[in-house]
Structure formats: C-alpha cells, structure tokens
Design a protein around this motif. Structure first.
Motif, PDB file in Angstrom:
ATOM      1  N   THR A  25       0.839  -1.203   0.000  1.00 40.70           N
ATOM      2  CA  THR A  25       0.000   0.000   0.000  1.00 40.70           C
ATOM      3  C   THR A  25       0.874   1.254   0.000  1.00 40.70           C
ATOM      4  OG1 THR A  25      -1.765  -1.211   1.095  1.00 40.70           O
ATOM      5  CG2 THR A  25      -1.916   1.173   1.173  1.00 40.70           C
ATOM      6  N   THR A  26       1.984   1.213   0.749  1.00 40.06           N
ATOM      7  CA  THR A  26       2.914   2.350   0.778  1.00 40.06           C
ATOM      8  C   THR A  26       3.490   2.585  -0.618  1.00 40.06           C
ATOM      9  OG1 THR A  26       3.504   1.598   2.994  1.00 40.06           O
ATOM     10  CG2 THR A  26       4.872   3.329   2.051  1.00 40.06           C
ATOM     11  N   LEU A  27       3.781   1.486  -1.327  1.00 38.34           N
ATOM     12  CA  LEU A  27       4.306   1.608  -2.695  1.00 38.34           C
ATOM     13  C   LEU A  27       3.251   2.223  -3.613  1.00 38.34           C
ATOM     14  CD1 LEU A  27       6.525   1.111  -4.827  1.00 38.34           C
ATOM     15  CD2 LEU A  27       5.582  -1.176  -5.153  1.00 38.34           C
ATOM     16  N   SER A  28       1.997   1.774  -3.494  1.00 38.34           N
ATOM     17  CA  SER A  28       0.962   2.340  -4.374  1.00 38.34           C
ATOM     18  C   SER A  28       0.785   3.839  -4.095  1.00 38.34           C
ATOM     19  CB  SER A  28      -0.365   1.577  -4.269  1.00 38.34           C
ATOM     20  OG  SER A  28      -0.933   1.733  -2.997  1.00 38.34           O
ATOM     21  N   GLU A  29       0.836   4.241  -2.816  1.00 38.09           N
ATOM     22  CA  GLU A  29       0.745   5.673  -2.467  1.00 38.09           C
ATOM     23  C   GLU A  29       1.886   6.453  -3.116  1.00 38.09           C
ATOM     24  OE1 GLU A  29      -1.443   7.536  -0.308  1.00 38.09           O
ATOM     25  OE2 GLU A  29      -2.672   5.755  -0.577  1.00 38.09           O
ATOM     26  N   SER A  30       3.086   5.892  -3.015  1.00 37.96           N
ATOM     27  CA  SER A  30       4.272   6.571  -3.538  1.00 37.96           C
ATOM     28  C   SER A  30       4.206   6.720  -5.058  1.00 37.96           C
ATOM     29  CB  SER A  30       5.518   5.786  -3.123  1.00 37.96           C
ATOM     30  OG  SER A  30       6.647   6.599  -3.237  1.00 37.96           O
ATOM     31  N   ILE A  31       3.741   5.673  -5.738  1.00 39.83           N
ATOM     32  CA  ILE A  31       3.599   5.722  -7.205  1.00 39.83           C
ATOM     33  C   ILE A  31       2.572   6.798  -7.599  1.00 39.83           C
ATOM     34  CG2 ILE A  31       2.716   4.438  -9.214  1.00 39.83           C
ATOM     35  CD1 ILE A  31       3.917   1.888  -7.943  1.00 39.83           C
ATOM     36  N   LEU A  32       1.426   6.800  -6.894  1.00 46.75           N
ATOM     37  CA  LEU A  32       0.364   7.765  -7.213  1.00 46.75           C
ATOM     38  C   LEU A  32       0.838   9.192  -6.951  1.00 46.75           C
ATOM     39  CD1 LEU A  32      -2.622   5.778  -5.692  1.00 46.75           C
ATOM     40  CD2 LEU A  32      -2.360   6.367  -8.098  1.00 46.75           C
ATOM     41  N   GLY A  42      -0.606   9.416   1.573  1.00 46.59           N
ATOM     42  CA  GLY A  42      -1.299   8.789   2.702  1.00 46.59           C
ATOM     43  C   GLY A  42      -0.436   7.683   3.280  1.00 46.59           C
ATOM     44  N   ARG A  43      -0.806   7.245   4.491  1.00 44.54           N
ATOM     45  CA  ARG A  43      -0.078   6.118   5.101  1.00 44.54           C
ATOM     46  C   ARG A  43      -1.058   5.160   5.745  1.00 44.54           C
ATOM     47  NH1 ARG A  43       5.482   7.741   8.124  1.00 44.54           N
ATOM     48  NH2 ARG A  43       5.037   5.732   9.075  1.00 44.54           N
ATOM     49  N   VAL A  44      -0.722   3.876   5.679  1.00 39.56           N
ATOM     50  CA  VAL A  44      -1.595   2.851   6.258  1.00 39.56           C
ATOM     51  C   VAL A  44      -1.780   3.121   7.751  1.00 39.56           C
ATOM     52  CG1 VAL A  44      -1.859   0.386   6.693  1.00 39.56           C
ATOM     53  CG2 VAL A  44      -0.791   1.150   4.590  1.00 39.56           C
ATOM     54  N   ASP A  45      -0.655   3.417   8.454  1.00 39.33           N
ATOM     55  CA  ASP A  45      -0.744   3.606   9.905  1.00 39.33           C
ATOM     56  C   ASP A  45      -1.449   4.912  10.296  1.00 39.33           C
ATOM     57  OD1 ASP A  45       1.398   4.849   8.765  1.00 39.33           O
ATOM     58  OD2 ASP A  45       2.818   4.460  10.376  1.00 39.33           O
ATOM     59  N   HIS A  46      -1.609   5.826   9.341  1.00 36.84           N
ATOM     60  CA  HIS A  46      -2.367   7.054   9.612  1.00 36.84           C
ATOM     61  C   HIS A  46      -3.820   6.919   9.153  1.00 36.84           C
ATOM     62  CE1 HIS A  46       1.621   9.560   9.367  1.00 36.84           C
ATOM     63  NE2 HIS A  46       1.606   8.677  10.356  1.00 36.84           N
ATOM     64  N   GLN A  47      -4.158   5.744   8.615  1.00 37.24           N
ATOM     65  CA  GLN A  47      -5.508   5.423   8.131  1.00 37.24           C
ATOM     66  C   GLN A  47      -5.996   6.389   7.038  1.00 37.24           C
ATOM     67  OE1 GLN A  47      -8.236   4.943  11.397  1.00 37.24           O
ATOM     68  NE2 GLN A  47      -7.132   3.192  12.185  1.00 37.24           N
ATOM     69  N   ASP A  48      -5.062   6.868   6.187  1.00 37.43           N
ATOM     70  CA  ASP A  48      -5.512   7.771   5.118  1.00 37.43           C
ATOM     71  C   ASP A  48      -4.948   7.368   3.761  1.00 37.43           C
ATOM     72  OD1 ASP A  48      -2.877   8.429   5.533  1.00 37.43           O
ATOM     73  OD2 ASP A  48      -3.211  10.584   5.808  1.00 37.43           O
ATOM     74  N   ALA A  49      -4.686   6.058   3.585  1.00 39.48           N
ATOM     75  CA  ALA A  49      -4.177   5.583   2.292  1.00 39.48           C
ATOM     76  C   ALA A  49      -5.263   5.754   1.222  1.00 39.48           C
ATOM     77  CB  ALA A  49      -3.756   4.127   2.389  1.00 39.48           C
ATOM     78  N   PHE A  50      -4.850   6.217   0.043  1.00 40.73           N
ATOM     79  CA  PHE A  50      -5.771   6.562  -1.053  1.00 40.73           C
ATOM     80  C   PHE A  50      -6.634   5.379  -1.486  1.00 40.73           C
ATOM     81  CE2 PHE A  50      -6.497   7.119  -5.706  1.00 40.73           C
ATOM     82  CZ  PHE A  50      -7.243   8.293  -5.655  1.00 40.73           C
ATOM     83  N   THR A  79      -3.452   1.649 -15.386  1.00 39.79           N
ATOM     84  CA  THR A  79      -4.502   1.349 -14.414  1.00 39.79           C
ATOM     85  C   THR A  79      -3.854   0.446 -13.381  1.00 39.79           C
ATOM     86  OG1 THR A  79      -6.181   1.450 -16.132  1.00 39.79           O
ATOM     87  CG2 THR A  79      -6.811   0.408 -14.072  1.00 39.79           C
ATOM     88  N   LEU A  80      -3.777   0.971 -12.171  1.00 42.99           N
ATOM     89  CA  LEU A  80      -3.119   0.248 -11.093  1.00 42.99           C
ATOM     90  C   LEU A  80      -4.190  -0.491 -10.314  1.00 42.99           C
ATOM     91  CD1 LEU A  80      -0.521  -0.026  -9.291  1.00 42.99           C
ATOM     92  CD2 LEU A  80      -1.328   1.974  -8.076  1.00 42.99           C
ATOM     93  N   LEU A  81      -4.117  -1.816 -10.290  1.00 42.47           N
ATOM     94  CA  LEU A  81      -5.087  -2.594  -9.518  1.00 42.47           C
ATOM     95  C   LEU A  81      -4.395  -3.092  -8.262  1.00 42.47           C
ATOM     96  CD1 LEU A  81      -6.932  -4.582 -12.324  1.00 42.47           C
ATOM     97  CD2 LEU A  81      -7.720  -2.588 -11.107  1.00 42.47           C
ATOM     98  N   ASP A  82      -4.846  -2.585  -7.117  1.00 42.36           N
ATOM     99  CA  ASP A  82      -4.255  -2.977  -5.845  1.00 42.36           C
ATOM    100  C   ASP A  82      -5.021  -4.203  -5.360  1.00 42.36           C
ATOM    101  OD1 ASP A  82      -2.702  -2.904  -3.603  1.00 42.36           O
ATOM    102  OD2 ASP A  82      -3.906  -1.409  -2.557  1.00 42.36           O
TER     103      ASP A  82
END
Length: 329
Positions: A25-32, A42-50, A79-82
């Motif tokens: 998830t951190t990688l997908s945030e960084s790419i976006l 956003g960050r997973v531990d901050h509960q605000d990942a896109f 198209t990024l599919l997480d």
C-alpha cells in the motif's frame, strides 16, 4: 514527479501483489504521488491511504478489496489494480489476475521471500503473467541487496535480473536468459529494448528494482522501467470484455467491473447476445480512481472500467469475443 505528456501511446493494466506487510500500500501511495495522481501521501498507519477506502481496511490497516487508480507516467496510462495481500482474501486477488497485463510483486527487503510470496509466484505462473519485482524496505539496516538478489534467483530462477543497463554485469545476466539476447550481446555488447520487452512478455526475464517506498527511493526507476518493458495485451479483433468484480456503490447501483479486451464499449450498448442470461444496457461507464470516478462515453481495448445497468454479470465472465476465465484456485 512522473513526467506528464499529452499523448498517451499505450495502456497498461498492472497489478500490485505482495505478502502482507511487504509495503504494497505504501508503494501504491508513492507511485500515485510521484505520478501527480494524488497531492498528499497517505499512510496505512495514519488510516488515510488513497486506495484503502473501506472502514474495515482503515481500522485493520490492511487491504481487503481490490481497488483501482488511474495514473499517467510519461506517455503511458496505467490502471493500477491494488490487491489484498492477506491469504484470507486471495480469491478476490485471483480474479484481478485475469485482467492484468503485468504484475509488480513486492518483496520485503527486511524479510526476503516469504510463504505467501511463493504462492503468489505460482499463481502468476499459472496465469502466465509477466512479473516485475520491487524489493522494498531497502532503507532497513538488515536489507542486503546482493543476498536478496541471490535469494530471488534461487527461488524464482535466473530470469530475475537487476535492470541497470549501464552495468556490464547486468547486461551479461540478461543475455544469459534468452538466445536472441545472447546473440545481440555477443555481436555488439548491447541488447535492444524491444528484445528485452519480448523476453519479459515471454516470462524469460523478471526485471528487479530495489528501493524504499516510504522514502520514495527507486520508484522513478521502477515506473520508467515498467513503461519501457511492460507488454500490453494484443486486442481481440472484435468487441470483447472480461468481468473481474461485482460491487455496489453507496447509492446501491450495481457495478460490473470489467476490462475491455477488444473493440470498444459505449454508453447505451447492449453487450450481450440474446441467448445469454445477462440483461441490460450500459447506463454509465465509470473510470474509478480510489473512491472517485470520471464518467466517460467510450472505453477501448486495454482499458478498465465499472459499468452500471447490467444484470446477471459475474466475476470471470467473458463478454462478446472474450472467453470465460478459469475458476480461482
């Protein structure tokens, strides 16, 4: 930031897969973020990942449902599919595999290849999907680049090659993966981009990058490499589409998520033959990115969208010239 360009030359449908906690998830945030698709990291531990938009996902800090985001990198629309990393939700992940042009398998630099990573590798092999490897968390003290590359080669074969074309050693490793590349290398000391692309599509080469998603290291190289070497699927000669997910929006509308594999799909189309049990016509075509979507009139081969107005559709279904999918393992 990813360089934007007006002219889109190709579409890639790319999946992100990983053992839980490898930093997917951190990688997908960084790419976006680096592509300019989102303004804040956003960050997973901050509960605000896109892409982790569901309440349960935010609470537990894991991805449960497959999501999509659309971004542009240079002249490529991706198209990024997480996908869910947790083994409990792997049927959802496996349905997504059936529409991918390629996958990025995220490995934790701190833990190396884990149990579920091997399961994912077997599934990617079963579906014949070209794979790019991103070894994450290289900012951690225990992450040893040479040891990790050695482990990748031992587990997944000699096709795992670091993609630094300036390095003589890397060009040699690449040449050993395929006869055409070997001939090119022996005759002129270099290997053509197109030849590497064919070897990636044939799953003879699995390009590797090392970095840290949290520190935004190695993302630029990974994304540029993807745009250069990722294959896009050959479109079918006539209209076809593959359904990979059914959901409902907050208003209760039924959404059929699909990838167009040939021709075009337009608003007001009735995509089913009379003898099929599915009914309805396309009311809306939505291109989702996280929770938001853009309404479009047409989607062409290679593009992924969600459609309203169709009844009776199901994951794995082939529409038009597209064949049905295999059942999830």
């Amino acid at each position: 930031m990813g360089e934007q360009s007006e002219k889109i030359k190709k579409n890639i449908c790319m999946g992100l897969l990983a053992h839980v906690d490898a930093g997917k998830t951190t990688l997908s945030e960084s790419i976006l973020y680096q592509s300019g698709a989102i303004r804040n990291l956003g960050r997973v531990d901050h509960q605000d990942a896109f892409l982790d938009t569901d309440e349960m996902e935010r609470e537990r800090g894991i991805t449960i449902f497959s999501k999509q985001a659309v971004l542009t990198w240079k002249d490529t629309e991706i198209t990024l599919l997480d996908t869910p990393g947790h083994v409990d939700f792997s049927a959802e992940m496996e349905r997504v595999l059936q529409v991918l042009d390629c996958a990025v398998l995220v490995i934790s630099g701190a833990d190396g290849v884990q149990g579920h990573t091997e399961t994912l590798w077997k599934l990617l092999t079963r579906y014949g999907i070209p794979v790019f490897l991103f070894v994450n968390k290289m900012d951690r003290q225990e992450a040893d680049r040479e040891k990790l590359l050695e482990e990748l080669k031992n587990r997944f074969g000699d096709g795992c090659v670091e993609m630094d074309m300036q390095s003589e050693e890397n060009r040699e490793s690449l040449a050993m993966c395929d006869e055409t590349m070997l001939e090119e290398y022996l005759s002129g000391g270099k290997i053509e981009k197109e030849t590497v692309k064919k070897a990636v599509a044939a799953r003879k080469v699995f390009p590797c990058w090392f970095g840290s998603a949290l520190k935004a290291q190695g993302i630029e190289a990974l994304m540029s490499g993807l745009c250069e070497y990722a294959p896009s699927a050959e479109p079918l000669p006539e209209f076809g589409a593959k359904v990979y997910k059914i959901a409902r929006d907050p208003q209760g509308n039924r959404l059929t998520y699909l990838k167009v594999t040939g021709g075009q799909l337009r608003v007001k189309d009735v995509p089913f033959a009379a003898e099929q049990s599915c009914t309805g016509k396309v009311n809306q075509i939505r291109k989702y990115s996280g929770e938001k979507y853009e309404l479009v009139q047409t989607v062409s081969a290679g593009e992924v969208c969600a459609v309203t107005g169709l009844e009776g559709t199901y994951p794995g279904q082939g529409i038009g010239a597209q064949k049905e999918s295999l059942l999830p393992v």
